[in-house]
Design an enzyme around this catalytic site. Structure first.
Site, PDB file in Angstrom:
ATOM      1  N   ASN A   1      -3.529  43.979  12.266  1.00 21.47           N
ATOM      2  CA  ASN A   1      -2.141  44.522  12.269  1.00 21.47           C
ATOM      3  C   ASN A   1      -1.762  45.197  13.542  1.00 21.47           C
ATOM      4  O   ASN A   1      -2.360  45.126  14.278  1.00 21.47           O
ATOM      5  CB  ASN A   1      -1.629  45.096  10.981  1.00 21.47           C
ATOM      6  CG  ASN A   1      -2.596  46.323  10.835  1.00 21.47           C
ATOM      7  OD1 ASN A   1      -2.544  47.150  11.737  1.00 21.47           O
ATOM      8  ND2 ASN A   1      -3.231  46.536   9.760  1.00 21.47           N
TER       9      ASN A   1
ATOM     10  N   PRO B   1     -11.083  46.593  -0.374  1.00 24.90           N
ATOM     11  CA  PRO B   1     -11.152  48.041  -1.079  1.00 24.90           C
ATOM     12  C   PRO B   1     -10.054  48.879  -0.774  1.00 24.90           C
ATOM     13  O   PRO B   1      -9.488  48.782   0.439  1.00 24.90           O
ATOM     14  CB  PRO B   1     -12.445  48.447  -0.688  1.00 24.90           C
ATOM     15  CG  PRO B   1     -12.682  48.016   0.416  1.00 24.90           C
ATOM     16  CD  PRO B   1     -12.220  46.598   0.467  1.00 24.90           C
TER      17      PRO B   1
ATOM     18  N   ILE C   1      -9.292  52.159   0.174  1.00 29.20           N
ATOM     19  CA  ILE C   1      -9.955  53.483   0.591  1.00 29.20           C
ATOM     20  C   ILE C   1      -9.191  54.825   0.071  1.00 29.20           C
ATOM     21  O   ILE C   1     -10.090  55.611  -0.539  1.00 29.20           O
ATOM     22  CB  ILE C   1      -9.851  53.470   2.384  1.00 29.20           C
ATOM     23  CG1 ILE C   1     -10.521  52.348   2.746  1.00 29.20           C
ATOM     24  CG2 ILE C   1     -10.658  54.612   2.695  1.00 29.20           C
ATOM     25  CD1 ILE C   1     -10.631  52.183   4.227  1.00 29.20           C
TER      26      ILE C   1
ATOM     27  N   LYS D   1       3.278  54.185  -4.974  1.00 28.01           N
ATOM     28  CA  LYS D   1       1.780  54.423  -3.907  1.00 28.01           C
ATOM     29  C   LYS D   1       1.210  55.701  -4.426  1.00 28.01           C
ATOM     30  O   LYS D   1       0.005  55.617  -4.938  1.00 28.01           O
ATOM     31  CB  LYS D   1       1.916  54.370  -2.762  1.00 28.01           C
ATOM     32  CG  LYS D   1       1.002  53.456  -1.808  1.00 28.01           C
ATOM     33  CD  LYS D   1       1.356  53.499  -0.381  1.00 28.01           C
ATOM     34  CE  LYS D   1       0.449  52.575   0.175  1.00 28.01           C
ATOM     35  NZ  LYS D   1       0.988  52.285   1.681  1.00 28.01           N
TER      36      LYS D   1
END
Ligand SMILES: Cc1cc2nc3c(=O)[nH]c(=O)nc-3n(C[C@H](O)[C@H](O)[C@H](O)COP(=O)(O)O)c2cc1C
Length: 404
Positions: free
Chosen positions: A212, A307, A309, A341
């Site tokens: 990205n 995963p 983090i 989030k």
């Protein structure tokens, strides 16, 4: 100690303004960069031209700009300064600071300021002893404004008593002491802080990858600033073209899985800050050799979730840091998505970052979201975001320390 320090000097309308050339010369000869704001009354004692000549910087007096595209001086002048000094400080400007009055450029800058303020009061003894002035002095002490003086002696008006502005040499010593102390201040020493930064690169084959546009700039500035605060910083960095900060342990990684492994292996720590833009997905099976183009017009890649983090560190049980901070780069519904989030990942703060106009800029406009609060910060240089965040972390750890 004063080399390259930026001092915003506000000159108000007291007779001691005649000592200002000496004060400026003492500060500039020690390497200080000075910009002046002059009040209208101040301009009866010294001119903008004289201040400009002495400081070799523009001098500001007017609140409203001539050109509507000019920067807002009452905001940016204090942002660019390390410290604000009001000298001489009249009874009037002290009253304005104490009571939040903002009716000219000087007082509005003082109200909109985010830096330490020093004042060198100067006035007639009766003005100084007046109950109103004494109440105002008490109030400004609560606002953490630091007075230098005044001294006692023969005043310009011929009366004797308190009210003389401290001598320029004394004012310079105060300022030098302040910078000396703040450079000695290693308030985060003894704390280990892990910062992840940059993008991750997820291989497609040995020569291609998915990534990205994260530059790594914000994470590096945070790591650098926390280290200045005395923290033992570990920077876990994805591939970036940023220069590695000196005196900081760097762990270079490429993939999200490597970043997770490095993060967990560095625990325990006091704080974990996930600034990295971790790829959400990786290619499920990466071939050992380069995928040949041959006659393939299409290629299907199966992606699998990487995963998380931030979640893993937030749920690391006894190894969980006292403070876990995530960054959330969103292009829409920034606050709503960031609150989700915070909830889902179990971290303590989210720094919500609107990236609808892309990555890699030098500025950031963020919201600090906690369980019970949302704090909107103005658009700031990334270095200022790093400083403000480091100060918040410092306050948090200090409070926690006092509570135990
Ligand atoms: C000759 C003269 C000297 C002055 N000296 C002082 C002074 O030393 N301290 C003070 O507080 N006011 C002094 N004043 C009054 C201020 O200039 C006045 O209160 C003014 O409103 C202050 O505006 P400012 O705070 O925006 O600069 C003096 C006025 C005159 C006419």
């Amino acid at each position: 100690m004063l080399a390259n320090k930026n001092v915003l000097l506000i000159v108000s309308g007291g007779i001691a303004a005649e000592k200002i050339p000496e004060l400026i010369s003492k500060l500039t000869s020690r390497g200080c960069k000075i910009r002046c704001i002059l009040t209208n009354s101040g301009s009866k004692f010294i001119s903008t031209d004289e201040l400009t000549k002495l400081t070799r910087q523009p001098t500001y007096q007017e609140m409203f700009f001539k050109n509507k595209n000019d920067k807002m001086e009452h905001i940016y002048l204090s942002r660019e300064a390390d410290l604000i000094l009001v000298a001489p400080a009249t009874a009037n400007i002290i009253a304005k600071i104490a009571n939040g009055i903002a009716d000219d450029l000087a007082s509005t800058t003082l109200l909109a300021n985010d830096k330490p303020i020093f004042i060198a009061p100067s006035m007639n003894v009766m003005m100084w002893r007046n109950h109103a002035t004494q109440v105002n002095i008490k109030k400004i002490l609560e606002q953490r404004v630091i007075p230098i003086g005044p001294e006692s002696g023969l005043l310009a008006c011929g009366e004797i008593g308190e009210g003389r502005m401290s001598e320029p040499e004394t004012i310079v010593k105060y300022i030098e002491n302040y910078f000396q102390k703040s450079s000695d201040l290693k308030s985060l020493s003894g704390h280990k802080i892990i910062v992840t930064s940059g993008p991750t690169q997820e291989p497609i084959d040995p020569v291609r990858f998915i990534s990205n546009r994260s530059s790594g700039k914000q994470g590096y500035l945070i790591a650098h600033t926390l280290s200045k605060f005395g923290a033992e910083v570990v920077l876990i960095s994805g591939p970036t073209s940023e220069t590695y900060p000196k005196d900081i342990k760097i762990i270079k990684v490429e993939t999200a899985e490597e970043m997770l492994e490095a993060s967990i292996s560095e625990l325990p720590s006091s704080v974990f800050i996930s600034v990295a833009a971790v790829s959400d997905w990786r290619v499920e099976s990466v071939p050992l050799n380069k995928i040949k183009k041959n006659k393939m017009n299409e290629i299907n890649l199966t992606l699998t979730r990487n995963p998380d983090i931030l979640s893993c560190v937030s749920k690391a049980g006894s190894l969980r840091p006292n403070l876990v901070i995530g960054f959330s780069a969103e292009t829409e519904n920034v606050i709503k998505n960031s609150k989700i989030k915070l909830e889902e990942k179990g971290c303590d703060w989210i720094v919500a970052n609107d990236v609808s106009d892309g990555f890699g800029h030098n500025t950031n406009q963020v919201h600090i979201i906690t369980k019970n609060n949302i704090d909107a910060w103005p658009k700031l240089e990334k270095s200022e975001v790093a400083l403000k965040l480091s100060q918040l972390i410092d306050n948090f750890l200090e409070k926690q320390n006092n509570a135990t």
